[in-house]
Motif scaffolding. Structure first.
Motif, PDB file in Angstrom:
ATOM      1  N   PHE A 191       0.683  -1.228   0.133  1.00  0.00           N
ATOM      2  CA  PHE A 191      -0.024  -0.055   0.033  1.00  0.00           C
ATOM      3  C   PHE A 191       0.764   1.073  -0.026  1.00  0.00           C
ATOM      4  CE2 PHE A 191      -3.295  -2.820   0.949  1.00  0.00           C
ATOM      5  CZ  PHE A 191      -4.492  -2.197   0.949  1.00  0.00           C
ATOM      6  N   ASN A 192       0.541   2.429  -0.613  1.00  0.00           N
ATOM      7  CA  ASN A 192       1.070   3.626  -0.586  1.00  0.00           C
ATOM      8  C   ASN A 192       0.139   4.763   0.015  1.00  0.00           C
ATOM      9  OD1 ASN A 192       1.769   6.372  -2.366  1.00  0.00           O
ATOM     10  ND2 ASN A 192       3.680   5.441  -1.314  1.00  0.00           N
ATOM     11  N   ARG A 193       0.983   5.792   0.623  1.00  0.00           N
ATOM     12  CA  ARG A 193      -0.095   6.820   1.192  1.00  0.00           C
ATOM     13  C   ARG A 193       0.052   7.939   0.106  1.00  0.00           C
ATOM     14  NH1 ARG A 193       1.998   9.942   6.063  1.00  0.00           N
ATOM     15  NH2 ARG A 193       3.127  11.073   4.694  1.00  0.00           N
ATOM     16  N   LEU A 194      -0.936   8.334  -0.263  1.00  0.00           N
ATOM     17  CA  LEU A 194      -1.045   9.515  -1.199  1.00  0.00           C
ATOM     18  C   LEU A 194      -1.729  10.798  -0.636  1.00  0.00           C
ATOM     19  CD1 LEU A 194      -0.583  10.569  -4.421  1.00  0.00           C
ATOM     20  CD2 LEU A 194      -3.176   9.902  -4.397  1.00  0.00           C
ATOM     21  N   THR A 195      -1.112  11.866  -0.404  1.00  0.00           N
ATOM     22  CA  THR A 195      -1.676  13.000   0.071  1.00  0.00           C
ATOM     23  C   THR A 195      -2.717  13.613  -1.108  1.00  0.00           C
ATOM     24  OG1 THR A 195       0.436  13.589   1.195  1.00  0.00           O
ATOM     25  CG2 THR A 195      -1.174  15.525   0.773  1.00  0.00           C
ATOM     26  N   LEU A 196      -3.909  14.131  -0.622  1.00  0.00           N
ATOM     27  CA  LEU A 196      -4.976  14.647  -1.467  1.00  0.00           C
ATOM     28  C   LEU A 196      -4.733  16.016  -1.712  1.00  0.00           C
ATOM     29  CD1 LEU A 196      -8.026  12.508  -0.058  1.00  0.00           C
ATOM     30  CD2 LEU A 196      -6.785  12.071  -2.130  1.00  0.00           C
ATOM     31  N   GLY A 197      -3.978  16.247  -2.994  1.00  0.00           N
ATOM     32  CA  GLY A 197      -3.777  17.672  -3.242  1.00  0.00           C
ATOM     33  C   GLY A 197      -4.909  18.356  -3.799  1.00  0.00           C
ATOM     34  N   THR A 198      -4.912  19.493  -4.557  1.00  0.00           N
ATOM     35  CA  THR A 198      -5.560  20.110  -5.304  1.00  0.00           C
ATOM     36  C   THR A 198      -6.220  18.917  -6.187  1.00  0.00           C
ATOM     37  OG1 THR A 198      -4.125  21.042  -6.994  1.00  0.00           O
ATOM     38  CG2 THR A 198      -4.751  22.418  -4.935  1.00  0.00           C
ATOM     39  N   PRO A 199      -7.598  19.342  -6.690  1.00  0.00           N
ATOM     40  CA  PRO A 199      -8.081  18.812  -7.996  1.00  0.00           C
ATOM     41  C   PRO A 199      -7.023  18.572  -9.312  1.00  0.00           C
ATOM     42  CG  PRO A 199      -9.859  19.536  -6.903  1.00  0.00           C
ATOM     43  CD  PRO A 199      -8.629  19.985  -6.262  1.00  0.00           C
ATOM     44  N   ASP A 200      -6.305  19.737  -9.642  1.00  0.00           N
ATOM     45  CA  ASP A 200      -5.517  19.719 -10.562  1.00  0.00           C
ATOM     46  C   ASP A 200      -4.383  19.025 -10.478  1.00  0.00           C
ATOM     47  OD1 ASP A 200      -6.999  21.568 -11.975  1.00  0.00           O
ATOM     48  OD2 ASP A 200      -5.659  23.299 -11.620  1.00  0.00           O
ATOM     49  N   GLU A 201      -3.653  18.653  -9.108  1.00  0.00           N
ATOM     50  CA  GLU A 201      -2.762  18.037  -8.716  1.00  0.00           C
ATOM     51  C   GLU A 201      -3.100  16.537  -8.957  1.00  0.00           C
ATOM     52  OE1 GLU A 201       0.043  20.401  -5.438  1.00  0.00           O
ATOM     53  OE2 GLU A 201      -1.448  19.373  -4.983  1.00  0.00           O
ATOM     54  N   MET A 202      -4.204  16.311  -8.556  1.00  0.00           N
ATOM     55  CA  MET A 202      -4.923  14.905  -8.674  1.00  0.00           C
ATOM     56  C   MET A 202      -4.852  14.531 -10.050  1.00  0.00           C
ATOM     57  SD  MET A 202      -4.910  13.678  -5.551  1.00  0.00           S
ATOM     58  CE  MET A 202      -3.521  14.807  -5.300  1.00  0.00           C
ATOM     59  N   ALA A 203      -5.240  15.349 -11.070  1.00  0.00           N
ATOM     60  CA  ALA A 203      -5.493  14.927 -12.422  1.00  0.00           C
ATOM     61  C   ALA A 203      -4.071  14.664 -12.855  1.00  0.00           C
ATOM     62  CB  ALA A 203      -6.045  16.153 -13.137  1.00  0.00           C
ATOM     63  N   ALA A 204      -3.036  15.372 -12.429  1.00  0.00           N
ATOM     64  CA  ALA A 204      -1.642  15.158 -12.946  1.00  0.00           C
ATOM     65  C   ALA A 204      -1.115  13.681 -12.487  1.00  0.00           C
ATOM     66  CB  ALA A 204      -0.609  15.910 -12.441  1.00  0.00           C
ATOM     67  N   PHE A 205      -1.537  13.560 -11.156  1.00  0.00           N
ATOM     68  CA  PHE A 205      -1.303  11.917 -10.490  1.00  0.00           C
ATOM     69  C   PHE A 205      -1.991  11.047 -11.305  1.00  0.00           C
ATOM     70  CE2 PHE A 205      -2.555   8.731  -7.873  1.00  0.00           C
ATOM     71  CZ  PHE A 205      -1.537   8.132  -7.362  1.00  0.00           C
ATOM     72  N   ILE A 206      -3.207  11.088 -11.577  1.00  0.00           N
ATOM     73  CA  ILE A 206      -4.141  10.064 -12.342  1.00  0.00           C
ATOM     74  C   ILE A 206      -3.363   9.822 -13.550  1.00  0.00           C
ATOM     75  CG2 ILE A 206      -6.316   9.809 -13.395  1.00  0.00           C
ATOM     76  CD1 ILE A 206      -7.576  11.310 -10.920  1.00  0.00           C
ATOM     77  N   LYS A 207      -3.044  10.956 -14.370  1.00  0.00           N
ATOM     78  CA  LYS A 207      -2.442  10.622 -15.778  1.00  0.00           C
ATOM     79  C   LYS A 207      -1.139   9.632 -15.471  1.00  0.00           C
ATOM     80  CE  LYS A 207      -1.538  14.112 -19.254  1.00  0.00           C
ATOM     81  NZ  LYS A 207      -1.536  15.442 -19.481  1.00  0.00           N
TER      82      LYS A 207
END
Ligand code: PLP
Length: 350
Positions: free
Chosen positions: A323-339
């Motif tokens: 498992f990894n712990r991911l900090t929930l940043g801004t929605p824009d940051e999440m979009a970049a992470f999702i990519k």
């Protein structure tokens, strides 16, 4: 130190940034920087007392809530020394590691009880046994919600333990992520302090998360007046600097920012849960500004690969693997992470 080239999704900070009102309050306060921060400290204590419905002498401000953790440990270590008793801290693992680090630094033995393997929750039987089997003073450091799992524990189980614990069990209940909790079964330890459930209970909270003030170092403890007085003796004098105090007050007064901050994290959590569902990766029900999710393959390799793609994600949290712990940043940051996560799936890396 911020690295602008990397997305910082590794330290559970609030990447929305400080509120405009906090920045303005800091700027406005600079002229008073030559004075000790007595007045803004007093104003902040008064504000916190009003919000929680406690007396001002039930609050101890910290230079971040981690100072409250350290002072509680030192207070109990000294108490045990004076009484000629042993002192230990009992913690679940993994959990936020600061209490353990301070305990190691001052020579307090730490008993570590792994989370349950079925649901990554606290193993109350083993935690309680570790304290029951010890006739000295035990400090139980419990994060609710926990870090890194992001989940809350059973209210009824924790409450029953706190209210029935023998005199030599002390509880340090860390509620850093309090405002993110949406689960209706959760009860705040601050209410338990108010109800007089136990005089051995100290609850801590921070401005580093929802209020986006991690760099300003403001936190606090709430307990009964006598415990606060004892623990205050181990806090640094005039802590909570002027900028931190005025920024904290401004943020607490900024209902619009607080609502935005919560909405932002909730939206980001939703985005991440959706992609994890799509990819068939399990995750724990986050009640925080981070999420603990499954990754396929070696965790260290995953962390390194994410960094190679410009994203810092959470570290390893033994003994939990996979498992990894991911900090929930801004929605824009999440979009970049999702990519990037989807790219990893294409490469069969997750
Ligand atoms: N407590 C927990 C459970 C945390 O996860 C963190 C930060 O990640 C802190 C405390 C840090 O608090 P502060 O910044 O107030 O020292």
């Amino acid at each position: 130190m911020q690295n602008n080239k990397c997305l910082e999704l590794n330290a559970n900070e609030n990447s929305l940034g400080m509120s405009a009102s906090a920045k303005q309050a800091i700027t406005d306060s600079l002229g008073a920087g030559f004075r000790y921060p007595d007045n803004p400290r007093a104003a902040l204590i008064s504000k916190i007392a009003t919000i929680h419905g406690v007396a001002e002498n039930q609050i101890s401000l910290g230079n971040g809530s981690t100072e409250n953790i350290r002072a509680t440990l030192q207070m109990l270590q000294y108490k045990a020394l004076k009484e000629g008793r042993q002192f230990q801290m009992v913690i679940p693992v993994p959990t936020f590691d600061c209490a353990e680090m301070y305990a190691n630094a001052i020579g307090v033995p730490v008993v570590k009880i792994p989370l349950t393997t079925e649901n990554y929750d606290y193993d109350f039987d083993e935690l309680q046994k570790a304290a029951d089997d010890f006739d000295g003073i035990s400090l139980l450091y419990i994060c609710n919600p926990n870090n890194p799992t992001g989940i809350i524990t059973s209210t009824s189980r924790l409450k029953a333990w706190v209210s029935n614990a023998p005199d030599n069990h002390y509880f340090l209940l860390d509620q850093a992520y309090l405002e993110y909790v949406s689960d209706a079964s959760f009860e705040s330890g601050i209410e338990w302090v108010k109800q007089g459930l136990s005089d051995k209970l100290i609850v801590i909270h921070t401005f580093s998360k929802l209020c986006a003030l991690a760099g300003m170092r403001v936190g606090y403890a709430i307990s009964n007046p006598q415990a606060i007085e004892t623990v205050e003796a181990f806090m640094s004098m005039d802590n909570t600097n002027l900028s931190g105090a005025v920024a904290a007050i401004a943020t607490l007064n900024d209902a619009e920012f607080l609502a935005l901050s919560l909405r932002n994290t909730n939206q980001s959590r939703q985005m991440i849960e959706t992609v994890l569902d799509d990819l068939g990766l399990r995750y724990l029900p986050s009640q925080t500004n981070f999420i603990f999710h499954e990754i396929k393959g070696d965790l260290k390799t995953y962390i390194d690969r994410m960094r190679d793609h410009g994203i810092k994600v959470g570290r390893e949290f033994p003994p939990v693997t996979g498992f990894n712990r991911l900090t929930l940043g801004t929605p824009d940051e999440m979009a970049a992470f999702i990519k990037v996560l989807k790219l990893f799936r294409e490469k069969d890396w997750v």
